[in-house]
Design an enzyme around this catalytic site. Structure first.
Site, PDB file in Angstrom:
ATOM      1  CD  GLU A  32      -2.197  -1.108   3.001  1.00  0.00           C
ATOM      2  OE1 GLU A  32      -2.792  -0.130   3.484  1.00  0.00           O
ATOM      3  OE2 GLU A  32      -1.884  -2.105   3.660  1.00  0.00           O
ATOM      4  CE  LYS A  38       5.646   5.169   6.934  1.00  0.00           C
ATOM      5  NZ  LYS A  38       4.796   6.255   7.409  1.00  0.00           N
ATOM      6  CE  LYS A  49       8.777   3.048  10.056  1.00  0.00           C
ATOM      7  NZ  LYS A  49       8.291   3.968  11.057  1.00  0.00           N
ATOM      8  NE  ARG A  90      -1.674   2.413  12.039  1.00  0.00           N
ATOM      9  CZ  ARG A  90      -0.837   1.468  12.406  1.00  0.00           C
ATOM     10  NH1 ARG A  90       0.442   1.760  12.593  1.00  0.00           N
ATOM     11  NH2 ARG A  90      -1.250   0.222  12.589  1.00  0.00           N
TER      12      ARG A  90
END
Lengths: 333, 528
Positions: free
Chosen positions: B228, B230, B400, B235
């Site tokens: 996906e 980032k 990540k 968050r």
């Protein structure tokens, strides 16, 4: 910057034209006058050097045999060129001296490092009246006001005992010459061995040789450490922090003995478990008192907060100047 | 105040979370409720409305000690903490600890200052300062000036209290939410048994990704991974349970009130839903800058204008609970399948699923990643399709894969002394880049140097100061450093014309001269 033939601030350091001698020169010179045996005042490879008689054995240990060293008893004036030179106790470490230079009735005093409070180990500071006073300003800010060293001593002993109860070794960081010996009397009254790091140990003997009473100590050799150091007090220079040598002492607690420990931010930054405010330099009130006592008309400031101190005294009407532009703070005591 | 002073000294003396927790528990166990309430209030970073201006405090201390004001400022700069500096400068009395309790100190000495005129304030404070020893004075000043940081925040206080009350930490967190009223009754309520309300508002611990520190090929076949974008926002976990909306940030802070539009649309969710996602300021097509989002988050109760100017979106990553059932142990693939219909039914444009990127190979993903900046994202997220939703930054299933930061060579122009652990050292820097033959300040950076390098730069600054403006030193433009940063944006607010995100120092470039530093015009060309 110059004060007649007595004293001159040159690029290489402080120089007395009348005596044709350098004071606390870090470069090798023909004739050196030395306030005390700390490395940054001692220099190296001088041809000839003069210091107090009490300082001489300590200086000899560091300078080696090549330098021709003259130890002069405190208060005894001798002729050097056009000047009369004498050494007077500065209270900083054993043998530390203020250097008095007199020419034609005018007097300059170079303090070296000094403190006013008595530590029971070094010869107590003496006021020496003068016209120009060269003062250290390592802790020259009004936030530096030393607590009673006896109280810090109590805290130090309590810290040692509490570490003993937890089966840990106490490691006190202290400069190898001066601070490491000066803290020893404060440790009396606690049962337990005191171990000296190899860099500090030889000076303990040199102190004892001059009749200074110190509690029994041992050298922290590798074999001695292997025998177990739980409950012991180890005195070591600050440079051992984060070294494998220190790890051998685990479990241990680490504390620093220094005037810098008075500021919380510094204490936290250095990463010690504890800090004891034990300084061999003047604090702010002592600095003001000493300048006043000296009766000087001119003040040269060096080390630490020279800028603020000089400005403060200028505003008080004194002719005050900064000796060197070099403004390194947080240097270790 | 005795017990509180002892607590703070203990907290100050250690860097171990474990020892801090013990100290907190010791204190809360033995303190009177009224004192504990105030201690908690301050430890969590609250402070009463400002009672005295710090300028006046400095002047009064300067006067009392017969010190020029500039010397007080100079000392403050060295000490790096105003409360500590003023405590140190006040004439030393060798006093024993004052018998007053914390509650008494705050309620009878501190708060009444609000009603005093300047002269009365001065007299009251002088009398208190003289009665206290240095440690008490320091803490008292902290209570006045705020910024009460002892390496303890709400989170650690909550943990200590939770352990004492034998409750789970998030329950205590929840009870400490909002405005905690520092009185004995509120304090006692923290220890009540867990209620239904507690469990409705409780989020799950966040599962965090680690930075990818190897070649992605080493992760195995690309088919086993979900990729996906980032997103660069905040968050958050969104809870819809029992008709209540709760929004928790990753810092375990409840921020629901600040996003009323999300509450409205959450009502369309089935009861017992928990979503994991990213809060983004969204202009309809793409995320707005993080600065815009910050403006929104900083408003406790956003007004109409800001709601219109900076609309937000909840970019949904994951489904943690459905129909009140905890789904975290299911594989990601299944959680996602169950997420799609839930979001599909939801009206409006406040929720969006974070789309998965289709690729046949790691090379294709790398190619997609290289377009991150155009998409206004920070890179890619890689999650194993069979991974459960874990907790913390653990395991090897979420990564990540950030895009490489921007880098420039900039010149040190100004410096200011740091605070706290960096007190007395010049560690807060302003760097400049060239623009039309002139070095213009463009970014401030504080981090990235080792302790040794900090000292080296500190020495450089002291030796090369050209001019001083209060606490700020201007230095000769000589020292070149390489800076990295994330976002880069044209900005009218900055003289340099650019705003950057997360600037930090990569290394000192002794090999470069200032003339070789980068140009702003060139940098602006890189803004997409």
């Amino acid at each position: 910057m110059q004060f007649g033939q007595l004293l001159e601030a040159r690029a290489g350091g402080l120089y007395s034209p009348a005596a044709d001698a350098w004071i606390d020169s870090r470069r090798p010179v023909e004739r050196a006058l030395i306030t005390h045996a700390h490395g940054d005042h001692l220099g190296y490879s001088h041809k000839q050097a003069w210091c107090s008689a009490s300082c001489a054995p300590l200086a000899a240990k560091r300078l080696g045999a090549k330098v021709q060293l003259h130890g002069i008893p405190y208060g005894e004036a001798f002729r050097m060129g056009e000047a009369w030179i004498s050494f007077h106790p500065a209270g900083h470490i054993l043998g530390s001296a203020q250097i008095r230079i007199e020419v034609d009735g005018q007097v300059a005093v170079v303090s070296g490092d000094y403190k006013r409070g008595r530590d029971g180990v070094s010869q107590p500071f003496e006021v020496v009246p003068c016209d120009v006073f060269v003062s250290e300003t390592t802790f020259g800010l009004p936030c530096y006001v030393w607590p009673d060293p006896r109280k810090e001593g109590e805290r130090l002993r309590a810290w040692w005992r509490s570490n003993q109860e937890q089966g840990a070794c106490s490691v006190l960081l202290a400069y190898a010459l001066g601070k490491a010996q000066r803290v020893l009397p404060l440790l009396e009254g606690v049962e337990g061995p005191i171990l000296m790091h190899a860099s500090a140990d030889p000076f303990v003997q040199l102190y004892r040789d001059q009749g200074v009473q110190l509690p029994p100590t041992e050298r922290a050799t590798a074999e001695r450490i292997k025998q177990g150091v739980a409950g012991a007090m180890v005195i070591a220079p600050p440079s051992v922090q984060n070294t494998p040598w220190l790890r051998k002492l685990r479990p241990c607690r680490l504390a620093m003995a220094s005037g810098w420990m008075q500021v919380r931010g510094v204490r936290r930054r250095m990463g010690y478990d504890d800090g004891f405010i034990l300084s061999d330099h003047v604090d702010w009130p002592e600095l003001l008192q000493t300048v006043k006592d000296s009766g000087c008309s001119e003040l040269w400031c060096t080390h630490g907060f020279a800028g603020p101190v000089a400005r403060y005294f200028r505003e008080q009407g004194l002719k005050a100047q900064v000796l060197a532009a070099d403004e390194t703070r947080l240097e270790m005591e | 105040m005795n017990g509180f002073v002892t607590l703070c000294m203990k907290l100050d003396a250690t860097r171990s979370t474990h020892l801090k927790l013990d100290a907190l528990k010791d204190y809360f166990r033995s303190a009177e409720d009224g004192d504990a309430a105030w201690a908690l209030y301050y430890l969590m970073g609250n402070k009463p409305r400002r009672l005295v201006s710090t300028t006046l405090l400095r002047e009064w201390v300067a006067d009392a000690q017969e010190l020029p004001l500039w010397l007080v400022e100079e000392t403050y700069e060295h000490v790096g903490d105003l409360a500590e500096c003023l405590a140190a400068l006040w004439p030393q009395g060798d006093t024993a600890m004052d018998p007053m309790s914390l509650k008494q100190v705050v309620e009878t000495e501190l708060l009444p200052l609000a009603k005093c005129n300047e002269q009365e304030k001065r007299e009251r404070l002088s009398s208190i300062w003289s009665r206290f020893n240095r440690e008490e004075r320091f803490l008292f000043n902290k209570l006045i000036t705020g910024g009460f940081r002892m390496g303890v925040g709400r989170s650690l206080s909550a943990r200590a209290l939770a352990e004492l009350a034998e409750l789970e930490a998030p329950v205590m967190e929840q009870r400490l939410m909002g405005a905690f009223s520092p009185d004995a009754a509120s304090y006692r309520r923290l220890f009540a048994e867990e209620t239904e309300q507690d469990s409705l508002a409780r989020p799950y611990p966040f599962f965090l990704a680690k930075a990818l520190d190897k070649e992605p090929q080493e992760l195995g076949p690309v088919e086993e991974w979900q990729a996906e974008w980032k997103w660069d926002g905040i968050r958050a976990q969104l809870l819809w349970r029992g008709g209540q909306f709760h929004l928790w940030s990753r810092g375990e802070e409840q921020i629901g009130e600040r996003f009323p539009e999300l509450e409205t649309y959450s009502m369309g969710l089935p009861d017992g839903t928990v979503l994991d996602g990213e809060l983004l300021a969204w202009d309809g097509e793409a995320p707005m800058s993080f600065q815009e989002l910050s403006r929104r988050v900083n408003r406790q109760k956003p007004g109409k204008k800001i709601l219109r100017d900076i609309p937000v979106l909840f970019m949904v990553y994951d489904l943690l609970e459905a129909g009140g059932e905890d789904l975290r142990a299911l594989p990601l693939r299944e959680r996602r399948q169950r997420l799609l219909p839930i979001l599909g039914r939801l009206g409006g444009d406040r929720f969006r699923i974070s789309e998965t990127l289709q690729a046949q190979s790691w090379e294709q993903l790398a190619e997609l990643r290289s377009h991150s900046r155009e998409q206004r994202v920070e890179g890619l997220m890689l999650k194993r399709l069979d991974s459960p939703y874990g907790s913390g930054r653990r395991g090897d299933s979420w990564w990540k894969w950030k895009v490489d930061p921007f880098r420039v060579d900039a010149v040190l122009l100004y410096a200011q002394a740091g605070h706290g652990r960096r007190a007395g050292l010049y560690t807060d820097y302003t760097f400049g880049l060239w623009k039309e033959g002139e070095l213009l300040p463009f970014a401030k950076a504080y981090s990235g140097l080792s302790d040794e390098e900090l000292k080296e730069v500190d020495r450089f600054i002291r030796k090369h100061t050209v001019e001083r403006f209060g606490p700020v030193r201007q230095v000769e433009p000589h020292l070149v450093v390489e800076l990295a940063f994330e976002g880069l944006q044209a900005s009218k607010r900055h003289k340099s014309g650019v705003a950057v995100r997360f600037p930090r120092i990569i290394r000192i470039r002794h090999d470069k001269s200032p003339a070789e530093a980068d140009h702003i015009e060139e940098l602006l060309n890189r803004v997409t």
